[in-house]
Scaffold this motif. Structure first.
Motif, PDB file in Angstrom:
ATOM      1  N   ASP A   1      -7.544   3.154  -1.794  1.00 44.50           N
ATOM      2  CA  ASP A   1      -7.152   4.018  -2.919  1.00 44.50           C
ATOM      3  C   ASP A   1      -5.637   4.182  -3.047  1.00 44.50           C
ATOM      4  N   LYS A   2      -4.875   3.511  -2.188  1.00 50.44           N
ATOM      5  CA  LYS A   2      -3.417   3.643  -2.220  1.00 50.44           C
ATOM      6  C   LYS A   2      -2.770   2.326  -2.652  1.00 50.44           C
ATOM      7  N   GLY A   3      -1.648   2.446  -3.345  1.00 52.30           N
ATOM      8  CA  GLY A   3      -0.856   1.271  -3.694  1.00 52.30           C
ATOM      9  C   GLY A   3      -1.634   0.204  -4.437  1.00 52.30           C
TER      10      GLY A   3
ATOM     11  N   TYR B   1      -7.237   1.833   3.215  1.00 56.53           N
ATOM     12  CA  TYR B   1      -6.375   2.526   2.256  1.00 56.53           C
ATOM     13  C   TYR B   1      -6.554   1.926   0.854  1.00 56.53           C
TER      14      TYR B   1
ATOM     15  N   LYS C   1       0.804  -1.214   0.000  1.00 59.27           N
ATOM     16  CA  LYS C   1       0.000   0.000   0.000  1.00 59.27           C
ATOM     17  C   LYS C   1       0.844   1.275   0.000  1.00 59.27           C
ATOM     18  N   ASP C   2       2.165   1.118  -0.024  1.00 58.19           N
ATOM     19  CA  ASP C   2       3.081   2.272  -0.025  1.00 58.19           C
ATOM     20  C   ASP C   2       2.833   3.196   1.167  1.00 58.19           C
ATOM     21  N   LEU C   3       2.564   2.602   2.327  1.00 54.87           N
ATOM     22  CA  LEU C   3       2.283   3.384   3.528  1.00 54.87           C
ATOM     23  C   LEU C   3       3.524   3.459   4.422  1.00 54.87           C
TER      24      LEU C   3
ATOM     25  N   CYS D   1      -4.320  -2.650  -5.047  1.00 51.04           N
ATOM     26  CA  CYS D   1      -5.658  -3.027  -4.588  1.00 51.04           C
ATOM     27  C   CYS D   1      -5.607  -4.491  -4.158  1.00 51.04           C
TER      28      CYS D   1
END
Length: 215
Positions: free
Chosen positions: A80-82, A78, A24-26, A84
């Motif tokens: 909408d991030k990285g 999340y 998720k690139d968090l 799905c």
């Protein structure tokens, strides 16, 4: 507030969450818990996970434990991030669910936990050799599960369908651990399973978490 993960790089459950966060690139902070010292049974961890296990997770006012529940939260919160990781189509999501809730957590993971204990943890913790009788029995059980996967992956790139999802991600830590053991051959002997393993272990998130190529 930053996302915090209380865990250990020696814990496959912790690695499952770290992989999800990386997909998720968090940004997150990993707070190491010393398992050998029994820190996971200390009050500050018990306050976050009453079962005295890792990982424990904090995202602002959200506090969770159990790696799969944490990963589902991350994937939905999340979305909408990285990458799905949960399909929004109900039918496709149901298929993904079959493979991460039934196949992985109820069939694949229990076998792998026993194999990891016999082939890895006994040696690492006590310098002992694993019980060959147990290893052979669990290997046969694993072969039966992977035969199902082999058929599934014949017409699908991933367990859930055409795209990588939690159904695949949940398998990664245990598979990675087994790549340094004799069990690697069980995966390699099935062409579709082998191609799937090569794919999921070569993902950028996997390389980021483990630091080096794992296959």
């Amino acid at each position: 507030m930053a996302i915090k993960v209380y865990g250990s790089m020696l814990s496959t459950a912790t690695l499952r969450v770290l992989l999800c966060l990386s997909e998720k690139d968090l940004d997150f902070e990993l707070i190491n818990v010393e398992l050998a010292a029994g820190e996971h049974k200390q009050p500050h961890i018990l306050a976050r996970n009453p079962f005295g296990q890792i990982p424990a997770f904090e995202d602002g006012d959200v506090e969770l434990f159990e790696s799969r529940a944490i990963s589902e939260y991350i994937a939905r919160m999340y979305n909408d991030k990285g990458t799905c990781l949960i399909n929004t189509d109900p039918k496709k999501a149901a298929i993904e669910s079959v493979y991460h809730k039934v196949k992985e957590s109820h069939r694949f993971d229990p076998i792998m936990v026993k194999l990891a204990w016999e082939l890895c943890m006994k040696r690492m913790l006590f310098g002992q050799k694993g019980d060959e009788v147990i290893v052979e029995a669990e290997k046969k059980r694993l072969e039966s599960v992977l035969d199902v996967y082999e058929t599934r992956l014949k017409d699908n790139k991933y367990l859930g369908g055409d795209s990588f999802s939690l159904a695949d991600l949940y398998h990664v830590p245990m598979i990675k651990l087994m790549m340094d053991t004799e069990i690697k051959k069980v995966f390699e002997s099935r062409p579709n399973v082998n191609a799937w393993v090569e794919d999921i272990l070569a993902r950028p998130a996997c390389l980021k978490v483990f630091g080096v190529p794992v296959y």
